[in-house]
Design a protein around this motif. Structure first.
Motif, PDB file in Angstrom:
ATOM      1  N   GLY A 172      76.755  70.175  41.353  1.00 45.35           N
ATOM      2  CA  GLY A 172      75.601  70.099  40.889  1.00 45.35           C
ATOM      3  C   GLY A 172      74.033  70.046  41.088  1.00 45.35           C
ATOM      4  N   CYS A 173      73.104  69.830  40.694  1.00 42.05           N
ATOM      5  CA  CYS A 173      72.101  70.097  40.930  1.00 42.05           C
ATOM      6  C   CYS A 173      71.283  68.903  41.515  1.00 42.05           C
ATOM      7  CB  CYS A 173      72.018  70.093  39.369  1.00 42.05           C
ATOM      8  SG  CYS A 173      70.048  70.966  39.602  1.00 42.05           S
ATOM      9  N   ASN A 174      70.221  69.726  42.456  1.00 46.95           N
ATOM     10  CA  ASN A 174      69.112  68.514  43.297  1.00 46.95           C
ATOM     11  C   ASN A 174      68.037  68.323  42.777  1.00 46.95           C
ATOM     12  OD1 ASN A 174      71.388  67.395  44.926  1.00 46.95           O
ATOM     13  ND2 ASN A 174      71.107  68.776  46.392  1.00 46.95           N
ATOM     14  N   ILE A 175      67.377  67.344  42.512  1.00 46.43           N
ATOM     15  CA  ILE A 175      65.782  67.378  41.981  1.00 46.43           C
ATOM     16  C   ILE A 175      65.051  66.881  42.701  1.00 46.43           C
ATOM     17  CG2 ILE A 175      64.524  66.711  40.312  1.00 46.43           C
ATOM     18  CD1 ILE A 175      67.166  68.976  39.221  1.00 46.43           C
ATOM     19  N   SER A 176      64.406  67.396  43.312  1.00 43.82           N
ATOM     20  CA  SER A 176      63.114  67.445  43.718  1.00 43.82           C
ATOM     21  C   SER A 176      61.949  66.561  43.451  1.00 43.82           C
ATOM     22  CB  SER A 176      62.602  67.748  45.258  1.00 43.82           C
ATOM     23  OG  SER A 176      63.514  68.190  45.827  1.00 43.82           O
ATOM     24  N   GLU A 177      61.609  65.143  42.718  1.00 42.75           N
ATOM     25  CA  GLU A 177      60.061  64.093  43.195  1.00 42.75           C
ATOM     26  C   GLU A 177      59.543  64.400  43.516  1.00 42.75           C
ATOM     27  OE1 GLU A 177      60.824  62.262  39.431  1.00 42.75           O
ATOM     28  OE2 GLU A 177      62.534  62.513  39.474  1.00 42.75           O
ATOM     29  N   PHE A 178      58.093  64.523  42.934  1.00 40.22           N
ATOM     30  CA  PHE A 178      56.685  64.332  44.162  1.00 40.22           C
ATOM     31  C   PHE A 178      55.606  63.087  43.229  1.00 40.22           C
ATOM     32  CE2 PHE A 178      58.909  68.362  45.886  1.00 40.22           C
ATOM     33  CZ  PHE A 178      59.128  68.366  46.623  1.00 40.22           C
ATOM     34  N   ALA A 179      56.217  62.466  42.727  1.00 42.26           N
ATOM     35  CA  ALA A 179      55.235  61.017  42.370  1.00 42.26           C
ATOM     36  C   ALA A 179      53.707  61.799  42.972  1.00 42.26           C
ATOM     37  CB  ALA A 179      56.063  60.015  42.075  1.00 42.26           C
ATOM     38  N   GLY A 180      52.897  61.531  42.058  1.00 42.24           N
ATOM     39  CA  GLY A 180      51.460  61.876  42.698  1.00 42.24           C
ATOM     40  C   GLY A 180      51.288  62.932  42.491  1.00 42.24           C
ATOM     41  N   PHE A 181      52.004  64.012  42.641  1.00 47.44           N
ATOM     42  CA  PHE A 181      51.002  65.936  43.305  1.00 47.44           C
ATOM     43  C   PHE A 181      50.802  65.916  42.223  1.00 47.44           C
ATOM     44  CE2 PHE A 181      51.635  69.574  43.130  1.00 47.44           C
ATOM     45  CZ  PHE A 181      51.540  70.338  44.721  1.00 47.44           C
ATOM     46  N   ASP A 182      49.190  66.562  42.147  1.00 47.97           N
ATOM     47  CA  ASP A 182      49.028  67.104  41.355  1.00 47.97           C
ATOM     48  C   ASP A 182      47.522  68.584  41.881  1.00 47.97           C
ATOM     49  OD1 ASP A 182      48.166  67.123  38.642  1.00 47.97           O
ATOM     50  OD2 ASP A 182      45.816  66.046  39.336  1.00 47.97           O
ATOM     51  N   ALA A 183      48.212  69.360  42.256  1.00 45.35           N
ATOM     52  CA  ALA A 183      47.275  70.068  43.256  1.00 45.35           C
ATOM     53  C   ALA A 183      48.687  71.365  43.814  1.00 45.35           C
ATOM     54  CB  ALA A 183      46.762  69.830  44.996  1.00 45.35           C
ATOM     55  N   PRO A 184      48.931  72.442  42.327  1.00 50.32           N
ATOM     56  CA  PRO A 184      49.742  72.851  42.024  1.00 50.32           C
ATOM     57  C   PRO A 184      48.625  74.553  42.670  1.00 50.32           C
ATOM     58  CG  PRO A 184      49.317  72.761  40.350  1.00 50.32           C
ATOM     59  CD  PRO A 184      48.571  71.689  40.793  1.00 50.32           C
ATOM     60  N   ALA A 185      49.349  75.444  43.730  1.00 48.64           N
ATOM     61  CA  ALA A 185      47.956  76.412  44.070  1.00 48.64           C
ATOM     62  C   ALA A 185      48.216  77.228  42.653  1.00 48.64           C
ATOM     63  CB  ALA A 185      48.747  77.951  45.177  1.00 48.64           C
ATOM     64  N   TYR A 186      48.666  76.930  41.541  1.00 46.57           N
ATOM     65  CA  TYR A 186      47.790  78.088  40.887  1.00 46.57           C
ATOM     66  C   TYR A 186      48.067  76.811  39.329  1.00 46.57           C
ATOM     67  CZ  TYR A 186      46.656  80.375  36.586  1.00 46.57           C
ATOM     68  OH  TYR A 186      46.695  80.754  35.039  1.00 46.57           O
ATOM     69  N   ARG A 187      47.167  76.298  38.676  1.00 48.76           N
ATOM     70  CA  ARG A 187      46.963  75.329  37.796  1.00 48.76           C
ATOM     71  C   ARG A 187      46.322  76.163  36.247  1.00 48.76           C
ATOM     72  NH1 ARG A 187      46.138  69.706  37.352  1.00 48.76           N
ATOM     73  NH2 ARG A 187      45.503  69.495  38.881  1.00 48.76           N
ATOM     74  N   PRO A 188      47.119  76.283  35.229  1.00 50.84           N
ATOM     75  CA  PRO A 188      47.163  76.801  34.339  1.00 50.84           C
ATOM     76  C   PRO A 188      45.759  76.529  33.577  1.00 50.84           C
ATOM     77  CG  PRO A 188      49.069  75.801  34.636  1.00 50.84           C
ATOM     78  CD  PRO A 188      48.953  75.479  35.644  1.00 50.84           C
ATOM     79  N   ALA A 189      44.871  76.944  33.104  1.00 53.71           N
ATOM     80  CA  ALA A 189      43.898  76.481  32.082  1.00 53.71           C
ATOM     81  C   ALA A 189      44.208  75.826  30.657  1.00 53.71           C
ATOM     82  CB  ALA A 189      43.514  77.702  31.309  1.00 53.71           C
ATOM     83  N   ARG A 190      45.017  76.083  30.160  1.00 58.90           N
ATOM     84  CA  ARG A 190      45.747  75.800  28.494  1.00 58.90           C
ATOM     85  C   ARG A 190      47.095  75.383  29.180  1.00 58.90           C
ATOM     86  NH1 ARG A 190      44.991  80.936  28.910  1.00 58.90           N
ATOM     87  NH2 ARG A 190      43.065  80.386  27.827  1.00 58.90           N
ATOM     88  N   PRO A 191      47.573  75.065  28.092  1.00 57.06           N
ATOM     89  CA  PRO A 191      49.650  74.448  27.684  1.00 57.06           C
ATOM     90  C   PRO A 191      50.238  75.964  27.605  1.00 57.06           C
ATOM     91  CG  PRO A 191      48.310  73.849  25.935  1.00 57.06           C
ATOM     92  CD  PRO A 191      47.106  73.990  26.577  1.00 57.06           C
TER      93      PRO A 191
END
Length: 199
Positions: free
Chosen positions: A8-27
């Motif tokens: 099985g696979c447990n998926i954690s979701e964090f709706a509204g989270f938008d602050a990754p430690a590194y945010r890429p500048a492009r796709p």
């Protein structure tokens, strides 16, 4: 008798989270796993040729292998677009899965391949090696590298993204991932135990 029961696979979701430690500048293309040679990450910088994507690789880093990945990025002229984040939080992992353009996993040796299922849960196109357990996990819902030749990989990646954009398989990919649930695994184990008990 032998029976196959998938993890099985447990998926954690964090709706509204938008602050990754590194945010890429492009796709970006995302990959995840312990940064060791068996993961084969050093072949991935080739995918950044002829486009403007970043490549983000997350996981515990082996310094010697990191140097090999960085050398491959330099060889392809894309060193400024390859980022090894090191270990990431569950929130960051969720954000990268949710926001990546594609997930790439060219591993040479896997016991199963949980990151593949996690990425597919979000309906993402996944690009896998044809080795080890990965074709069994990705099935017909994944795209595959037939070799690790840079030109072949680029062709597979570009054609896969075109197919994904034209066919919109996000929901089918998500349904495929949902097959790998602990509820289903438990039901299958229970069925085996009942069969053995009744013999």
């Amino acid at each position: 008798p032998t029976r196959i029961i998938y993890n099985g696979c447990n998926i954690s979701e964090f709706a509204g989270f938008d602050a990754p430690a590194y945010r890429p500048a492009r796709p970006f293309i995302f990959s995840l796993g312990t940064v060791l040679p068996k993961k084969n990450f050093h072949v991935l910088p080739a995918l950044l040729k002829n486009n403007d994507y970043e490549l983000i690789i997350s996981g515990v880093i082996n310094k010697e292998y990191k140097a090999i990945i960085e050398a491959a990025a330099a060889k392809h002229g894309v060193a400024g677009r390859v980022v090894l984040t090191g270990p990431v939080s569950e929130e960051d992992k969720y954000w990268y899965y949710k926001n990546c353009t594609a997930f790439a996993f060219p591993s040479l040796a896997e016991g199963f391949g949980l990151p593949v299922i996690e990425a597919m849960y979000f309906g993402k196109p996944v690009f896998l090696s044809r080795l080890t357990s990965l074709p069994e996990v990705g099935g017909t819902m994944a795209y595959y590298f037939n070799s690790f030749d840079p030109a072949d990989m680029q062709t597979a990646f570009e054609s896969g993204l075109k197919h994904y954009a034209a066919s919109h398989p996000q929901e089918a990919i998500h349904r495929h991932a949902m097959r790998f649930s602990w509820q289903q695994a438990a039901a299958q184990y229970l069925e085996v135990y009942r069969e053995l008990y009744n013999k």
